[in-house]
Design a protein around this motif. Structure first.
Motif, mmCIF file in Angstrom:
data_model
loop_
_atom_site.group_PDB
_atom_site.id
_atom_site.type_symbol
_atom_site.label_atom_id
_atom_site.label_comp_id
_atom_site.label_asym_id
_atom_site.label_seq_id
_atom_site.Cartn_x
_atom_site.Cartn_y
_atom_site.Cartn_z
ATOM 1 N N SER A 27 0.821 -1.216 0.000
ATOM 2 C CA SER A 27 0.000 0.000 0.000
ATOM 3 C C SER A 27 0.851 1.260 0.000
ATOM 4 N N GLN A 28 2.132 1.126 0.286
ATOM 5 C CA GLN A 28 3.076 2.232 0.246
ATOM 6 C C GLN A 28 4.389 1.718 -0.329
ATOM 7 N N VAL A 29 5.232 2.632 -0.778
ATOM 8 C CA VAL A 29 6.606 2.293 -1.117
ATOM 9 C C VAL A 29 7.463 2.758 0.050
ATOM 10 N N GLY A 30 8.082 1.784 0.735
ATOM 11 C CA GLY A 30 8.779 2.090 1.967
ATOM 12 C C GLY A 30 7.815 2.085 3.137
ATOM 13 N N CYS A 31 8.284 2.524 4.302
ATOM 14 C CA CYS A 31 7.448 2.495 5.500
ATOM 15 C C CYS A 31 8.025 3.448 6.538
ATOM 16 N N THR A 32 7.161 3.973 7.390
ATOM 17 C CA THR A 32 7.596 4.890 8.442
ATOM 18 C C THR A 32 7.657 4.236 9.816
ATOM 19 N N GLY A 45 10.985 -1.918 6.927
ATOM 20 C CA GLY A 45 11.173 -0.778 7.809
ATOM 21 C C GLY A 45 12.521 -0.106 7.681
ATOM 22 N N THR A 46 13.488 -0.773 6.995
ATOM 23 C CA THR A 46 14.794 -0.157 6.783
ATOM 24 C C THR A 46 14.796 0.745 5.555
ATOM 25 N N MET A 97 4.486 -4.005 1.544
ATOM 26 C CA MET A 97 5.202 -2.825 2.000
ATOM 27 C C MET A 97 4.224 -1.759 2.510
ATOM 28 N N GLY A 98 4.561 -1.146 3.648
ATOM 29 C CA GLY A 98 3.812 -0.003 4.129
ATOM 30 C C GLY A 98 2.753 -0.332 5.164
#
Length: 387
Positions: A128-133, A142-143, A186-187
């Motif tokens: 749902s996202q590219v990368g993650c917070t 998460g990296t 992801m995300g």
């Protein structure tokens, strides 16, 4: 190269580039037909035809749409495209798991994974996202810093790409290979709820892709305020990425717990609409050696879940280069599962799938960020060790 992207904006092609229709919702298809000059009634009819050809039949050529007038098909082909986003990498595991790295635009790439023999036939794990917070310490995604949210169309296109590869058209096929969708890629889906909800509407559309909402599961690490809203807007199944039974440990390995602690999280879970024996919450619990895998923590998990219709997926930790954890011993996992089972909760131990192509749970990380030479060497060594 650095990209500064507004996470809230929708991504649109330039005026000179044909717009992609695949993956669009029915209301958006109708709006595109109205923009061509069709009156609302005709635009609605054409949108329904397009929706069926694109999302039910899976066609990628306007010429195949035989119930649409030839002159309109010509106009559609001039202004729109049915192409999928570019697949920059496609890997197949020895166990049949497949992973796609999809380029949505330059610098924006996301991974999706098809896992055979899950659910009724097979499950697709979408991003749902590219990368993650969220920076969960056991998760490779998460990296990678957050690049941006994916649009609803980009989420749906992950499903279309898998259907293409699996020869899953038309959607009404009784022997379909893809029966379940899990938002576990992801995300954090609840940080992109508007697009996730729109994508679920399109995926579950009975005249299109036609997957039941009861076969769509959305996993969250614990964005508590959005959990009841997810249920109200989508009717999807809920999964919680839990991994710890006490706030002190969860604060460490799932940092969002510092904002929404376990008490707050479980209040939100209990407010999820229509929970019951036929709609249980799935709790994901990754087994980390010497961290969260003791019999005492199994008993605390049972206490924590009291009153919640639930099942627990015990996930053997999947290693990734530089990860600070080891997977719990198999005997330890079985002991943990037995304690939870005796309390009346289903607690299957998830079989690791796709480890050899870094497609297993917690291993996804796209090429949207440049890897260092040292990281590439670590990955090569890890692959050799697993071979």
């Amino acid at each position: 190269m650095k990209y500064d992207l507004d996470l809230s904006r929708r991504v649109n092609a330039s005026d000179s580039t044909p717009k992609r229709l695949a993956g669009l919702s029915l209301p958006t298809l109708k709006a595109e037909m109205e923009a061509l000059g069709l009156d609302p009634k005709k635009a609605g009819m054409r949108a329904k035809q397009l929706r069926r050809w694109i999302h039910h039949a899976g066609v990628q050529d306007f010429a195949a749409m035989t119930d649409i007038a030839k002159d309109l098909r010509t106009e559609l082909a001039e202004k729109f495209t049915l192409d999928r986003p570019e697949i920059t990498e496609h890997k197949v595991s020895v166990d049949g798991t497949q992973k796609w790295l999809t380029k949505f635009q330059p610098g924006v790439e996301g991974e999706s994974v098809f896992i055979p023999d899950v659910g009724r036939a097979g499950a697709l794990c979408v991003s749902s996202q590219v990368g993650c917070t969220l920076n969960c310490t056991f998760c490779h995604t998460g990296t990678q810093k957050l690049v941006r949210n994916l649009t609803a169309q980009e989420i749906v296109n992950q499903v279309l790409i898998a259907r293409d590869e699996l020869e899953g058209w038309p959607s009404s096929s009784e022997d379909r290979k893809l029966t379940n969708i899990v938002f576990m890629g992801m995300g954090e889906p609840l940080y992109n709820l508007d697009n996730v909800a729109e994508a679920i509407d399109t995926i579950s559309d009975g005249d299109g892709i036609s997957l039941s909402r009861r076969r769509i599961t959305v996993s969250t690490a614990g964005v508590a305020p959005k959990i009841p809203e997810l249920g109200e807007r989508t009717g999807a199944m809920l999964a919680i990425s839990l991994h710890a039974t006490h706030d002190d440990l969860r604060n460490e390995i799932v940092p969002i717990n510092r904002k929404y602690d376990l008490k707050t999280l479980f209040e939100a879970i209990r407010a999820y609409p229509d929970l019951g024996n036929s709609k249980r919450v799935t709790f994901e619990y990754v087994m980390l050696k010497g961290v969260n895998d003791s019999p005492a923590e199994a008993r605390d998990l049972v206490k924590l879940l009291k009153g919640v219709p639930a099942k627990i997926n015990l996930i053997p930790f999947n290693p990734w280069p530089g990860s600070p954890y080891e997977c719990s011993d198999w005997e330890t996992i079985e002991t943990f599962a037995e304690i939870v089972n005796r309390a009346g909760y289903a607690s299957p131990i998830r079989t690791p799938r796709g480890r050899d192509i870094f497609a297993a749970c917690g291993q996804l990380r796209s090429e949207s960020v440049k890897k260092s030479a040292a990281e590439k060497r670590r990955e090569a060594l890890a692959n050799e060790a697993q071979a």
